[in-house]
Design an enzyme around this catalytic site. Structure first.
Site, PDB file in Angstrom:
ATOM      1  N   ASN A  37       0.801  -1.213   0.000  1.00 29.32           N
ATOM      2  CA  ASN A  37       0.000   0.000   0.000  1.00 29.32           C
ATOM      3  C   ASN A  37       0.841   1.274   0.000  1.00 29.32           C
ATOM      4  OD1 ASN A  37      -2.422   1.280  -0.121  1.00 29.32           O
ATOM      5  ND2 ASN A  37      -2.976   0.956   2.030  1.00 29.32           N
ATOM      6  N   HIS A 122     -14.433  -4.948  10.657  1.00 24.13           N
ATOM      7  CA  HIS A 122     -14.047  -3.619  11.137  1.00 24.13           C
ATOM      8  C   HIS A 122     -15.257  -2.778  11.474  1.00 24.13           C
ATOM      9  CE1 HIS A 122      -9.853  -3.280   9.003  1.00 24.13           C
ATOM     10  NE2 HIS A 122     -10.004  -4.428   9.622  1.00 24.13           N
ATOM     11  N   ARG A 147     -13.652  -5.908  15.281  1.00 24.03           N
ATOM     12  CA  ARG A 147     -12.614  -4.942  15.672  1.00 24.03           C
ATOM     13  C   ARG A 147     -13.282  -3.589  15.890  1.00 24.03           C
ATOM     14  NH1 ARG A 147      -7.802  -2.448  11.962  1.00 24.03           N
ATOM     15  NH2 ARG A 147      -9.460  -0.968  11.442  1.00 24.03           N
ATOM     16  N   TYR A 159      -7.012   6.930  12.760  1.00 25.98           N
ATOM     17  CA  TYR A 159      -6.919   5.637  12.078  1.00 25.98           C
ATOM     18  C   TYR A 159      -8.167   4.785  12.343  1.00 25.98           C
ATOM     19  CZ  TYR A 159      -6.340   0.891  11.012  1.00 25.98           C
ATOM     20  OH  TYR A 159      -6.608  -0.340  10.509  1.00 25.98           O
ATOM     21  N   ASP A 217      -6.977  -2.054  17.379  1.00 27.95           N
ATOM     22  CA  ASP A 217      -5.681  -1.807  16.742  1.00 27.95           C
ATOM     23  C   ASP A 217      -5.140  -0.461  17.204  1.00 27.95           C
ATOM     24  OD1 ASP A 217      -4.570  -2.154  13.239  1.00 27.95           O
ATOM     25  OD2 ASP A 217      -3.493  -1.568  15.067  1.00 27.95           O
ATOM     26  N   HIS A 219      -2.361   0.589  16.365  1.00 30.12           N
ATOM     27  CA  HIS A 219      -1.661   1.038  15.170  1.00 30.12           C
ATOM     28  C   HIS A 219      -0.314   1.692  15.435  1.00 30.12           C
ATOM     29  CE1 HIS A 219      -1.794   1.968  10.803  1.00 30.12           C
ATOM     30  NE2 HIS A 219      -2.602   0.934  10.808  1.00 30.12           N
ATOM     31  N   GLU A 243      -3.721  -4.881  19.225  1.00 31.34           N
ATOM     32  CA  GLU A 243      -2.802  -5.034  18.111  1.00 31.34           C
ATOM     33  C   GLU A 243      -1.833  -3.874  17.967  1.00 31.34           C
ATOM     34  OE1 GLU A 243      -3.362  -4.835  13.251  1.00 31.34           O
ATOM     35  OE2 GLU A 243      -5.020  -5.521  14.514  1.00 31.34           O
ATOM     36  N   GLU A 269       1.965  -7.202  11.162  1.00 27.44           N
ATOM     37  CA  GLU A 269       1.541  -6.909   9.786  1.00 27.44           C
ATOM     38  C   GLU A 269       2.619  -6.191   8.997  1.00 27.44           C
ATOM     39  OE1 GLU A 269      -1.052  -2.891   9.735  1.00 27.44           O
ATOM     40  OE2 GLU A 269      -1.949  -4.563  10.849  1.00 27.44           O
ATOM     41  N   ARG A 290       0.647 -11.622  12.856  1.00 25.49           N
ATOM     42  CA  ARG A 290      -0.235 -10.908  11.932  1.00 25.49           C
ATOM     43  C   ARG A 290       0.229 -10.862  10.474  1.00 25.49           C
ATOM     44  NH1 ARG A 290      -4.598  -8.989  11.455  1.00 25.49           N
ATOM     45  NH2 ARG A 290      -4.154  -6.774  11.101  1.00 25.49           N
ATOM     46  N   HIS A 319      -3.283 -10.571   8.656  1.00 27.62           N
ATOM     47  CA  HIS A 319      -3.674  -9.242   8.193  1.00 27.62           C
ATOM     48  C   HIS A 319      -4.532  -9.364   6.935  1.00 27.62           C
ATOM     49  CE1 HIS A 319      -2.037  -5.044   6.792  1.00 27.62           C
ATOM     50  NE2 HIS A 319      -3.056  -4.899   7.604  1.00 27.62           N
ATOM     51  N   ASP A 323      -6.188  -3.599   1.305  1.00 30.73           N
ATOM     52  CA  ASP A 323      -4.963  -3.470   0.512  1.00 30.73           C
ATOM     53  C   ASP A 323      -4.210  -4.789   0.390  1.00 30.73           C
ATOM     54  OD1 ASP A 323      -2.699  -2.765   2.934  1.00 30.73           O
ATOM     55  OD2 ASP A 323      -4.695  -2.005   3.277  1.00 30.73           O
ATOM     56  N   GLU A 346      -8.385 -11.612   9.555  1.00 23.25           N
ATOM     57  CA  GLU A 346      -9.005 -10.293   9.346  1.00 23.25           C
ATOM     58  C   GLU A 346      -9.749 -10.310   8.000  1.00 23.25           C
ATOM     59  OE1 GLU A 346      -7.747  -5.523   9.183  1.00 23.25           O
ATOM     60  OE2 GLU A 346      -6.185  -7.085   9.267  1.00 23.25           O
ATOM     61  N   TRP A 409       2.225   6.502  12.218  1.00 25.27           N
ATOM     62  CA  TRP A 409       0.829   6.514  11.806  1.00 25.27           C
ATOM     63  C   TRP A 409       0.205   5.189  12.089  1.00 25.27           C
ATOM     64  CZ3 TRP A 409      -1.682   3.595   8.041  1.00 25.27           C
ATOM     65  CH2 TRP A 409      -3.040   3.947   7.902  1.00 25.27           C
TER      66      TRP A 409
HETATM   67  C1  CS2 Z   1      -4.442  -2.087   9.647  1.00 18.72           C
HETATM   68  C2  CS2 Z   1      -4.361  -1.826   8.182  1.00 18.72           C
HETATM   69  O1  CS2 Z   1      -6.052  -3.703   9.135  1.00 18.72           O
HETATM   70  C3  CS2 Z   1      -5.166  -3.367   9.918  1.00 18.72           C
HETATM   71  O2  CS2 Z   1      -4.879  -4.016  10.921  1.00 18.72           O
HETATM   72  O3  CS2 Z   1      -3.326  -2.003  10.385  1.00 18.72           O
HETATM   73  O4  CS2 Z   1      -5.544  -1.226   7.832  1.00 18.72           O
HETATM   74  C4  CS2 Z   1      -3.224  -0.945   7.754  1.00 18.72           C
HETATM   75  O5  CS2 Z   1      -3.388   0.337   8.228  1.00 18.72           O
HETATM   76  C5  CS2 Z   1      -3.162  -0.929   6.244  1.00 18.72           C
HETATM   77  O6  CS2 Z   1      -3.023  -2.213   5.783  1.00 18.72           O
HETATM   78  C6  CS2 Z   1      -1.996  -0.081   5.742  1.00 18.72           C
HETATM   79  O7  CS2 Z   1      -1.880  -0.212   4.400  1.00 18.72           O
HETATM   80 MG    MG Z   2      -3.287  -3.312  12.027  1.00 19.31          MG
END
Ligand code: CS2
Ligand code: MG
Length: 409
Positions: A37, A122, A147, A159, A217, A219, A243, A269, A290, A319, A323, A346, A409
């Site tokens: 991504n 999600h 989630r 996020y 998450d 993140h 996560e 991830e 992940r 993961h 994307d 996921e 991020w």
């Molecule tokens: C995230 C993703 O799904 C997740 O757990 O961490 O959405 C992540 O932000 C994206 O794959 C980034 O490209």
């Molecule tokens: Mg994640």
């Protein structure tokens, strides 16, 4: 049978995807996902400039030899671009081998260990009522694990929370990459987030009860002691997992988190090889792995990571956001349904446009995903349709603290 051609296919039905299509002299076709991504073209050129010339004429059945050839032969090992390129080749070769055998791929990976792969969806919302609606909508769709991502007072964007309703008026699925000339910049304040999130989980548990598996998450945004505090403050709400609590480079951070909380931890991830996990798994500092097939060197490499994890009773939590293409998701499902130490998968639904280009054969049944029963991975790529969606540059956001400092991020 030899590899006759290998095409690097880039398309953008709703978002960018890179797919490798390998065709043999017998006309058998294998697909592999190489989508990274926000940096998609780097893997596309790595494949077309450096890998494809090495594949032509090779025996497609020699998957392990080809994996080692691309991993050791490059000299410059690991990293997201290299491992995504190797993943695409590896997955396509497994697709071909299963098609030649006339079997769904999971049969070559040991057969089914369960009838379906439990998935999580999600749910998100700026305020509680919207979040509750989102959770209900996912339960109505059949999800059995959710989630939770929430807005934070004072933040303009964060996020995991869709900033505006989707075309269908929904506000649930969140696509982080934006088709903008430069990355969007977001503001982050850890103290505000840490004050807010426990109260959200308290409200969700109050509304939906103690049994529903809930995931969150963080993140990669917390410092070790902040991550320890969050894990502890969420213990009363019995999370399935928390996560990416801290940036993944500093693996020692997880030891401090472990010392303070029993909330299960998921990470990886952004990990690309078993070496990224060696310490964390051996020291029992995480509970879920992940990494997706697409970013960890393919089925051959990810299966090794899970075999190592199994020794320490660590389970899979692959993961699966949008994307990761339907090819990458299908590969994860074939591995997931065969794996003994499967935990959860996921599943962020791809758009109708994406599913029209990739035509995935997997099915969502009773809160789980079942891989296709047809030979191979069970995904077909409609090249004519894909060509109608040319690549469009897109970037993931950049995060800044309230004083302007760049943050994770
Ligand atoms: C995230 C993703 O799904 C997740 O757990 O961490 O959405 C992540 O932000 C994206 O794959 C980034 O490209
Ligand atoms: Mg994640």
């Amino acid at each position: 049978m030899r590899i006759e051609s290998a095409d690097v296919l880039v398309t953008s039905p709703g978002r960018n995807f890179v797919t490798l299509r390998i065709t043999t002299t017998d006309g058998v076709v294998g697909l592999g996902d190489a989508t990274l991504n926000g940096r998609e073209l780097s893997v596309a050129s790595y494949l077309s400039e450096h890998v494809v010339p090495l594949l032509i004429g090779r025996d497609p059945h020699r998957i392990e030899d080809t994996w080692q050839y691309l991993y050791r032969g490059v000299y410059w090992r690991r990293g997201p671009v290299t491992m995504a390129a190797i993943a695409a080749v590896d997955t396509a070769l497994w697709d071909i081998k299963a098609k030649v055998c006339g079997l769904p791929l999971y049969q070559l990976l040991g057969g089914k260990s369960r009838e379906s792969c439990l998935v999580y969806g999600h749910a998100s919302g700026w305020e509680l009522p919207e979040l509750f609606d989102s959770i209900r909508a996912h339960l109505e769709q059949g999800y059995r694990a959710i989630r939770i991502q929430t807005g934070v007072p004072g933040f303009a964007s964060v996020y995991g929370v869709a900033s505006s309703p989707t075309a269908q008026g929904e506000r649930y699925d969140y696509e982080p990459a934006r088709r903008t000339a430069l990355p969007v910049e977001e503001m982050w304040d850890t103290r505000a987030y840490l004050r807010h999130v426990p109260a959200v989980f308290e409200a969700v548990r109050h509304e939906f009860g103690p049994a529903l598996p809930l995931l969150h998450d963080a993140h990669h945004r917390l410092r070790p002691i902040e991550a320890a505090r969050l894990g502890k403050s969420l213990e009363p709400y019995d999370l399935f997992w928390l996560e990416d609590v801290t940036p993944a480079e500093n693996q020692e951070a997880l030891r401090l988190v472990r010392q303070h909380t029993t909330t299960p931890l998921a990470i990886g991830e952004v990990f690309n090889t078993v070496w990224d996990y060696q310490y964390l798994i051996r020291e029992q500092l995480i509970d879920y792995v992940r990494s997706p097939v697409t970013h960890a060197g393919g089925i051959t490499a990810l299966r090794r990571i899970f075999d190592y994890a199994a020794m320490y009773q660590v389970r899979s939590g692959v993961h699966g956001p949008t994307d990761i293409s339907p090819v990458g998701l299908a590969a994860a499902l074939h591995l997931g349904i065969a794996l003994h130490n499967f935990g959860i998968q996921e599943y962020m639904r791809h758009s109708a446009e994406t599913e029209a280009v990739f035509r995935p054969g997997y099915s969502f049944v009773d809160g789980g995903l079942v891989p296709a029963q047809t030979p191979g991975l069970g995904v077909e790529y409609d090249e004519a349709l894909a060509k109608q969606y040319p690549y469009q540059a897109a970037y993931l956001p950049v995060n800044r603290l309230t004083d302007g400092t760049v943050h994770d991020w």
